[in-house]
Scaffold this active site. Structure first.
Site, PDB file in Angstrom:
ATOM      1  CE1 TYR A 280     -43.497  14.753  20.749  1.00  0.00           C
ATOM      2  CE2 TYR A 280     -45.629  14.498  21.845  1.00  0.00           C
ATOM      3  CZ  TYR A 280     -44.760  14.182  20.807  1.00  0.00           C
ATOM      4  OH  TYR A 280     -45.155  13.293  19.842  1.00  0.00           O
TER       5      TYR A 280
ATOM      6  CD  GLU B 268     -47.940  12.247  18.855  1.00  0.00           C
ATOM      7  OE1 GLU B 268     -48.039  12.579  20.061  1.00  0.00           O
ATOM      8  OE2 GLU B 268     -46.850  12.143  18.258  1.00  0.00           O
TER       9      GLU B 268
END
Length: 407
Positions: free
Chosen positions: A95, A137
Site C-alpha cells: 500500500y 485483509e
C-alpha cells in the site's frame, strides 16, 4: 476518518478526477511497473494491457472522492476489493508503494493544478483508505489460517486428476502437498494460482468449481486463445498444455463475495460459457443439501463447448428439486433440440417467464459481459428485487449496466 479540510478538498477535486481519472490510473500503472517490475508477479498483465485494470481503479478512486464523507456507501466495494487482495496475498507494504505512485501520477497528469494542498489532502485520504483495507485483509488472513487446512499467503498443491469437460474447458483436481486436508470455503468463491513465466510470474483467479467438503479442490479452466506479445491466454494455455497429474501449483486462499447465501427460497442459477464454474459449485452444494428447488439455466455455443452437461443431466434425473434448461446459440448439426438443448438463441425475458413460476427467488448469474448485461436487464424487467440478484463482475460498473447489444 479524514479531517474536515481533507474531505472538502477531496470532494472539490471530484470533477477533475471524473475528467482525468483514466489518464491518472494509466500513468500510475505505467510508472509502477517501471519502478517496481516485481509487482508484475501479482497483477494480471492482460488487464493491464487492455486497460481494464486502469478503468477499475479509476472508478474506485472516483467513487471514493464522491463518498469520502459517507464511507458506509462504499462498504460493498471495499469488501469485494479486500477479498480480491486477500486472494493475492497483498501485504501492508504494498500500500505504501501504491500510495506514493498514485500521488506521483496525480502530479504528473494535473501538473500545476495539483497544488501541495491537494496532494497533502489526497495523501491523508489515501492513508485512511489503505488503513481500512489493511485492517480488513489482516482479519481475513487471520480467520482463514486458523481453520482446518488453512494457510496464509500461498500453499503448494498437487494435481491429482486432469479431466476434459468440453472442447475448451478442463478441470484440475488439487490436493495439498502437506497432506493436511483441504479447507472449507463458500460455494462461488475463487482462488488465485501463480505460475512462473519467462520474465515474471503470472497470477490468475479461478473459481472453485465443486462444492466444499471434498478431499480435493477443483478448478475448471477455459483455454483462451494465446496472443503473441500479450498476456492473454498465458496461464490457461499453460494449464491445458503443460500441467498434468503430479504437477505442483501454488494456490492463494479461497476468497470472494459471490457466494451462495443461506435461505429457503428457490434458487435460479444462470450461467454463460465458463461462467458455469462458480455456479457448478453452488449447484452441487444445493443438491447435497437437498432442501431448495433449483432452476439451472446454462447458455453455450453448442455441445462442443458445453461443459458439465452429463453431470447436470445426472443430477436432474436423480433429484426432483432440479430443473435444468440449456440454450445453444450455434448448435451443431448433430445437436438435437429437446435432447442436447432446450432453446436456440439467447436467454430471453419471454423464456424466463415461461420457465419460472415466480420471481420471488434468489438469482445468481455469471458469464461473459454481454451475457451478464442481458441477464441483469431481464431480471430488472421482470421486477426481481435487487436484494435477490447476486453476481460478481470484474470491470467498470457502467459496462455491466449498459444496454446489451442486439448485434
Amino acid at each position: 476518518m479524514a479531517s474536515t479540510k481533507t474531505i472538502q478538498i477531496v470532494k472539490q477535486t471530484e470533477p477533475v478526477l471524473a475528467k482525468y481519472k483514466e489518464d491518472i490510473t494509466s500513468t500510475f500503472y505505467k510508472n509502477l511497473f517501471e519502478q517496481h517490475p516485481e509487482l508484475k508477479d501479482i497483477f494480471n498483465m492482460t488487464h493491464q494491457a487492455n486497460g481494464l485494470q486502469a478503468k477499475v481503479l479509476a472508478n474506485a478512486i472516483f467513487h471514493y472522492s464522491k463518498y469520502i464523507d459517507q464511507l458506509e456507501m462504499l462498504s460493498g466495494a471495499v469488501e469485494q476489493i479486500a477479498q480480491k487482495h486477500a486472494s493475492l496475498a497483498i501485504s501492508p507494504e504494498m500500500y505504501d508503494i501504491v500510495g506514493a505512485g498514485l500521488l506521483e501520477a496525480i502530479k504528473e497528469v494535473l501538473g500545476e493544478a495539483a497544488t501541495p494542498e491537494i496532494i497533502e489532502a489526497w495523501a491523508e485520504a489515501y492513508g485512511d483508505l489503505a488503513g481500512i483495507f489493511i485492517q480488513r485483509e489482516e482479519q481475513i488472513y487471520k480467520d482463514f489460517e486458523v481453520k482446518p487446512g488453512g494457510w496464509r499467503g500461498y500453499k503448494s498443491y498437487a494435481v491429482v486428476k486432469k479431466e476434459v469437460e468440453s472442447e475448451t474447458i478442463t478441470s484440475f483436481y488439487l490436493k495439498p502437498c502437506d497432506g493436511k486436508g483441504c479447507p472449507e470455503f463458500l460455494p462461488g468463491q475463487y482462488i488465485s494460482v501463480r505460475v512462473k513465466g519467462d520474465a515474471h510470474s503470472h497470477t490468475r483467479n479461478y473459481s472453485l468449481s465443486d462444492s466444499p467438503g471434498k478431499d480435493y479442490l477443483r478448478i475448471s479452466i477455459k483455454k483462451e486463445p494465446a496472443v503473441k506479445d500479450f498476456a492473454q491466454g498465458v496461464v490457461s494455455n499453460y494449464f491445458h498444455k503443460e500441467v498434468e497429474e503430479g504437477s505442483l501449483i501454488n494456490l492463494g486462499i479461497p476468497s470472494g463475495e459471490f457466494t451462495l447465501k443461506p435461505g429457503d427460497k428457490p434458487v435460479v442459477l444462470l450461467s454463460g460459457g465458463v461462467g458455469v464454474t462458480p455456479l457448478m459449485s453452488m449447484l452441487n452444494a444445493l443438491m447435497e443439501q437437498g432442501k431448495r428447488t433449483v432452476y439451472f439455466l446454462h447458455a453455450a455455443k453448442n455441445s462442443g463447448t458445453h461443459a458439465f452437461a452429463s453431470h447436470v443431466r445426472q443430477l436432474s434425473d436423480q433429484s426432483g428439486l432440479l430443473k435444468s434448461y440449456v440454450f445453444y446459440d450455434e448448435p451443431l448439426e448433430k445437436d438435437l433440440c429437446g435432447k442436447d438443448y432446450d432453446y436456440q438463441g439467447l436467454v430471453s425475458e419471454t423464456v424466463l417467464r415461461s420457465i419460472l413460476p415466480s420471481v420471488e427467488m434468489d438469482f445468481y448469474f455469471c458469464g461473459p459481459t454481454p451475457f451478464m448485461q442481458n441477464i441483469l436487464s431481464i431480471l430488472r424487467e421482470l421486477g426481481v428485487a435487487e436484494s435477490n440478484i447476486h453476481y460478481e463482475f470484474f470491470g467498470p460498473s457502467e459496462e455491466l449496466n449498459a444496454v446489451p447489444s442486439v448485434e
